[in-house]
Scaffold this motif. Structure first.
Motif, mmCIF file in Angstrom:
data_model
loop_
_atom_site.group_PDB
_atom_site.id
_atom_site.type_symbol
_atom_site.label_atom_id
_atom_site.label_comp_id
_atom_site.label_asym_id
_atom_site.label_seq_id
_atom_site.Cartn_x
_atom_site.Cartn_y
_atom_site.Cartn_z
ATOM 1 N N GLN A 18 6.481 -2.695 -6.437
ATOM 2 C CA GLN A 18 5.780 -1.799 -5.513
ATOM 3 C C GLN A 18 4.643 -2.531 -4.811
ATOM 4 O OE1 GLN A 18 4.625 1.549 -7.976
ATOM 5 N NE2 GLN A 18 6.325 2.792 -7.227
ATOM 6 N N MET A 19 3.899 -3.331 -5.551
ATOM 7 C CA MET A 19 2.798 -4.090 -4.965
ATOM 8 C C MET A 19 3.298 -5.121 -3.959
ATOM 9 S SD MET A 19 0.467 -4.620 -8.409
ATOM 10 C CE MET A 19 -0.978 -5.282 -7.585
ATOM 11 N N LYS A 20 4.537 -5.575 -4.133
ATOM 12 C CA LYS A 20 5.145 -6.503 -3.187
ATOM 13 C C LYS A 20 5.786 -5.779 -2.007
ATOM 14 C CE LYS A 20 7.508 -10.026 -5.013
ATOM 15 N NZ LYS A 20 6.757 -11.271 -4.817
ATOM 16 N N GLY A 21 5.774 -4.435 -2.052
ATOM 17 C CA GLY A 21 6.375 -3.645 -0.988
ATOM 18 C C GLY A 21 7.891 -3.592 -1.070
ATOM 19 N N LEU A 22 8.445 -3.728 -2.276
ATOM 20 C CA LEU A 22 9.885 -3.756 -2.484
ATOM 21 C C LEU A 22 10.340 -2.550 -3.301
ATOM 22 C CD1 LEU A 22 10.277 -7.555 -3.370
ATOM 23 C CD2 LEU A 22 10.762 -6.451 -1.165
#
Length: 384
Positions: free
Chosen positions: A238-242
């Motif tokens: 989530q923090m990687k935007g995935l």
């Protein structure tokens, strides 16, 4: 290579199937609670900490009783212990559905852990009794059962909750260990003689063996790395935007490691070389989770699940092969699998704390990579 196939007792494939089913039961019953978090918190008016205790009560019981069950299995044979453990597990799983409130659910979870604690030593003794010359494949197959049980609990439970209550779901799951117990009765008794007369006072003599502590450290590292990343990877993605669902590649690697690493272990005698190879691959793959390349990230997630599980499988075959440990394999496996839970208990907390300190995941991921490299490569230096 033919030697391995011929020395295994007739019917060993059926026993391997039973071992897979037993391992499936363990993770199905343990992890079926996780998808019920919102339902149980709402119905029982629980805090997040109180719900966490529901899961932890079973884990604490598992840690406490694995060593005593291992001693009993070594002295009395695994067959009776296995059946009693499945009966206790089925009864406790049913009690969860009948719990009148939060306290009853905690007690039933603790009793569930009491039953499930016996199964890990029994699984190793099953492999030893039926295919002592194929310990890698036997261990790998039941490890795949853990992976399938975990995946089934997480994927099937939310679907069941759409059509039935959480109590009915628990009752349905309680039938699974009962069916496996009936299967064990149909298969009959093992003719393997009990080879250990170990007493409680003699446990310290077994624990003085250096290899036992090497195995413990390897399991601390493998379980600590895998469980930490399995717990935190959805948040990291989530923090990687995935898509957080990409984290499912970790248990996919877990499942694939079972038969593949098992076959490799039975064909190549050097445990040290394999642990070094898996350790290096694991450390590099964990570090590369910080990459911005999606294809490389997905490959690394699968490799991490594969390699860390591979180290666990390699470690748990050693008590079956070492002449000094084999007569006490149940006790050794009970001890190392119990004490090694310090990894999954501590490392995820440190991982989250580093995120709080830095505001990002990179330091946490690199910490796990360094920890794995130190333990895997360091321990391999003391292996034969």
């Amino acid at each position: 290579m033919e030697k391995h196939i011929n020395i295994a007792r007739p019917g060993y494939r059926t026993v391997f199937g039973l071992a897979f089913a037993v391992a499936f039961v363990v993770h199905l019953l343990v992890f079926s609670v996780s998808p019920m978090v919102h339902v149980l918190m709402e119905e029982m008016n629980l805090s997040h900490a109180q719900f966490g205790l529901i899961f932890s009560s079973a884990m604490v019981s598992l840690m406490i009783f694995r060593l005593p069950w291992g001693l009993v299995a070594d002295r009395r044979g695994y067959v009776g212990v296995l059946r009693w453990a499945l009966v206790i597990s089925a009864a406790a799983a049913a009690l969860r559905a009948l719990s009148p409130g939060y306290t009853g659910l905690l007690v039933s979870q603790f009793i569930l852990g009491l039953g499930l604690a016996a199964l890990m030593p029994c699984l190793s003794l099953m492999v030893k009794a039926w295919a002592s010359e194929r310990p890698g494949l036997g261990t790998g197959i039941y490890f795949s059962g853990f992976a399938v049980g975990n995946a089934t609990a997480l994927a099937l439970t939310p679907l069941l909750l759409e059509v039935m209550s959480w109590r009915q779901t628990f009752l349905l799951y309680a039938a699974v260990p009962a069916v496996v117990c009936i299967a064990s009765l149909i298969l009959g008794r093992s003719s393997e003689p009990v080879t250990s007369s170990i007493r409680l006072g003699e446990v310290r003599l077994v624990l003085r063996e250096r290899v036992v502590w090497i195995l413990l450290l390897l399991l601390v590292g493998s379980m600590g790395c895998y469980d930490t990343l399995a717990s935190w990877m959805p948040r990291v993605l989530q923090m990687k935007g995935l898509e957080p669902g990409f984290a499912s590649l970790l248990p996919a690697g877990f499942f694939a490691a079972g038969p593949i690493i098992g076959l490799v272990l039975d064909r190549f005698p050097s445990r040290r070389a394999l642990v070094v190879l898996l350790g290096v691959l694991a450390a590099v793959s964990i570090a590369l989770i910080t990459t911005s390349s999606l294809p490389l990230l997905l490959l690394c997630l699968f490799i991490v699940g594969f390699t860390t599980t591979g180290v666990s499988i390699a470690s748990l075959t050693i008590p079956l092969e070492q002449p000094r440990l084999a007569p006490h394999a149940g006790t050794v496996v009970g001890f190392v699998t119990s004490a090694s839970n310090v990894g999954p208990l501590v490392v995820p907390v440190v991982f989250g704390h580093l995120i709080d300190l830095t505001g990002y995941y990179s330091a946490s991921v690199l910490m796990v990579a360094v920890l794995g490299a130190i333990i895997f490569i360091g321990c391999s230096r003391f292996m034969r």
